[in-house]
Every structure is written in structure tokens, then in C-alpha cells.
Design an enzyme around this catalytic site. Structure first.
Site, short mmCIF file in Angstrom:
data_model
loop_
_atom_site.label_atom_id
_atom_site.label_comp_id
_atom_site.label_asym_id
_atom_site.label_seq_id
_atom_site.Cartn_x
_atom_site.Cartn_y
_atom_site.Cartn_z
N ASP A 29 3.06 -9.74 -2.49
CA ASP A 29 2.64 -9.34 -3.83
C ASP A 29 1.24 -9.90 -4.10
O ASP A 29 0.94 -11.04 -3.76
CB ASP A 29 3.63 -9.85 -4.88
N ASN A 86 12.94 -4.03 -11.00
CA ASN A 86 12.75 -3.68 -12.40
C ASN A 86 12.78 -2.17 -12.58
O ASN A 86 12.28 -1.43 -11.73
CB ASN A 86 11.39 -4.21 -12.87
N GLU A 94 6.15 -1.71 -13.57
CA GLU A 94 4.74 -1.31 -13.70
C GLU A 94 4.32 -0.30 -12.64
O GLU A 94 3.43 0.51 -12.87
CB GLU A 94 3.83 -2.53 -13.64
N VAL A 95 4.93 -0.39 -11.47
CA VAL A 95 4.59 0.54 -10.39
C VAL A 95 5.81 1.44 -10.16
O VAL A 95 6.90 0.95 -9.84
CB VAL A 95 4.20 -0.20 -9.09
N HIS A 99 10.88 -0.71 -5.80
CA HIS A 99 10.54 -1.87 -4.98
C HIS A 99 11.44 -3.03 -5.36
O HIS A 99 11.96 -3.09 -6.48
CB HIS A 99 9.07 -2.25 -5.15
P1 5GP Z 1 6.88 -4.29 -11.20
O1 5GP Z 1 6.31 -4.96 -12.43
O2 5GP Z 1 6.62 -2.82 -11.18
O3 5GP Z 1 8.31 -4.64 -10.94
O4 5GP Z 1 6.12 -4.94 -9.97
C1 5GP Z 1 4.92 -4.45 -9.48
C2 5GP Z 1 4.34 -5.53 -8.61
O5 5GP Z 1 3.32 -4.96 -7.81
C3 5GP Z 1 3.69 -6.69 -9.40
O6 5GP Z 1 4.34 -7.90 -9.07
C4 5GP Z 1 2.24 -6.65 -8.96
O7 5GP Z 1 1.68 -7.94 -8.82
C5 5GP Z 1 2.29 -5.91 -7.64
N1 5GP Z 1 1.10 -5.16 -7.32
C6 5GP Z 1 0.43 -4.30 -8.13
N2 5GP Z 1 -0.62 -3.76 -7.50
C7 5GP Z 1 -0.61 -4.29 -6.24
C8 5GP Z 1 -1.47 -4.11 -5.11
O8 5GP Z 1 -2.44 -3.37 -5.13
N3 5GP Z 1 -1.16 -4.81 -4.00
C9 5GP Z 1 -0.09 -5.65 -3.93
N4 5GP Z 1 0.12 -6.30 -2.78
N5 5GP Z 1 0.74 -5.84 -4.99
C10 5GP Z 1 0.48 -5.17 -6.12
#
Ligand code: 5GP
Length: 113
Positions: A29, A86, A94-95, A99
């Protein structure tokens, strides 16, 4: 719709990859919340847990098998770790490519939130 994780899967943007097979990719991450913070993702684009279908049953098994292997490889299996996924706004997603956060390397403070 393709997200940043598809770009990582396709090697269009860099990431520190720790595991890969034909169905799953795992990488560090970018904003770690623990000494070890790995994102484990299916190569198949699935936006949220709500979008999983019967045909994805085996894929989720593949992901958990990968998580167990990564934890062993990184030396955190015995001490333990946490896996978080999440979903949507209230879950803090957020993504929008499913995952699994693999968090470890220290005793995590809170149990759930
Ligand atoms: P979410 O909030 O969707 O559960 O987690 C998304 C995760 O993706 C976050 O912990 C964030 O730090 C990680 N993340 C977002 N953009 C990138 C990226 O470009 N590269 C990597 N390695 N992690 C990312």
C-alpha cells in the site's frame, strides 16, 4: 471501470509487488497503516463486494490462499495479522476494484474499527 489497480496490474504505474499468479496480484500500500500493509487484489475487475457473482467463488478462495502465503513469506503468519475489505461509502472504500488489506508487523490496537 478501470481503476488505479488495473494500471498497477498492467504495469502502467509502478508498485512494489510481493505476490503474483494468474488470478491475483499483491503489492505494498502506498500509504501504509501498519509496518506491513499489503493490498491483495484479483486481476479481474470487480468494483465492490456487492458485485461478486457465483462464478467468483473460487477467486475469493484464491485470494485467501494468496494472503496466507504472503503472510508466511513476510514472516507474520504466526504472530498474526488482520485482513480488511471495505465496501462503498460507509465502509470507507476509495478504490472501486475489490481488494483485501493485509495488515501486520505489530500488535494492532483496535479490534474492528
Ligand atoms: P480503500 O480505502 O479503497 O479500502 O483502500 C484503498 C487503498 O489503496 C488505500 O489504502 C490507499 O493507500 C491505496 N492506494 C491508493 N492509490 C494507490 C496507488 O497508486 N498505489 C498503491 N500501492 N496503493 C494505493
Amino acid at each position: 471501470m478501470a481503476t488505479i489497480f488495473t494500471k498497477i496490474i498492467n504495469r502502467e504505474i509502478p508498485a512494489t509487488i510481493v505476490f503474483e499468479n494468474d488470478k491475483v496480484l499483491a503489492f505494498k500500500d502506498i500509504n501504509p497503516q501498519a509496518p506491513i500493509h499489503i493490498l491483495v487484489v484479483p486481476k479481474k475487475e470487480i468494483p465492490t463486494i456487492n458485485d461478486l457473482k457465483e462464478e467468483d467463488r473460487e477467486l475469493i478462495g484464491e485470494i485467501y490462499l494468496a494472503i496466507g502465503k504472503i503472510a508466511k513469506d513476510l514472516g507474520i503468519a504466526d504472530q498474526g495479522y488482520r485482513v480488511i475489505s471495505n465496501c462503498n461509502e460507509y465502509g470507507g472504500q476509495e478504490v472501486f476494484h475489490i481488494h483485501f488489506h493485509l495488515l501486520g508487523g505489530k500488535k494492532l490496537e483496535t479490534k474492528i474499527v
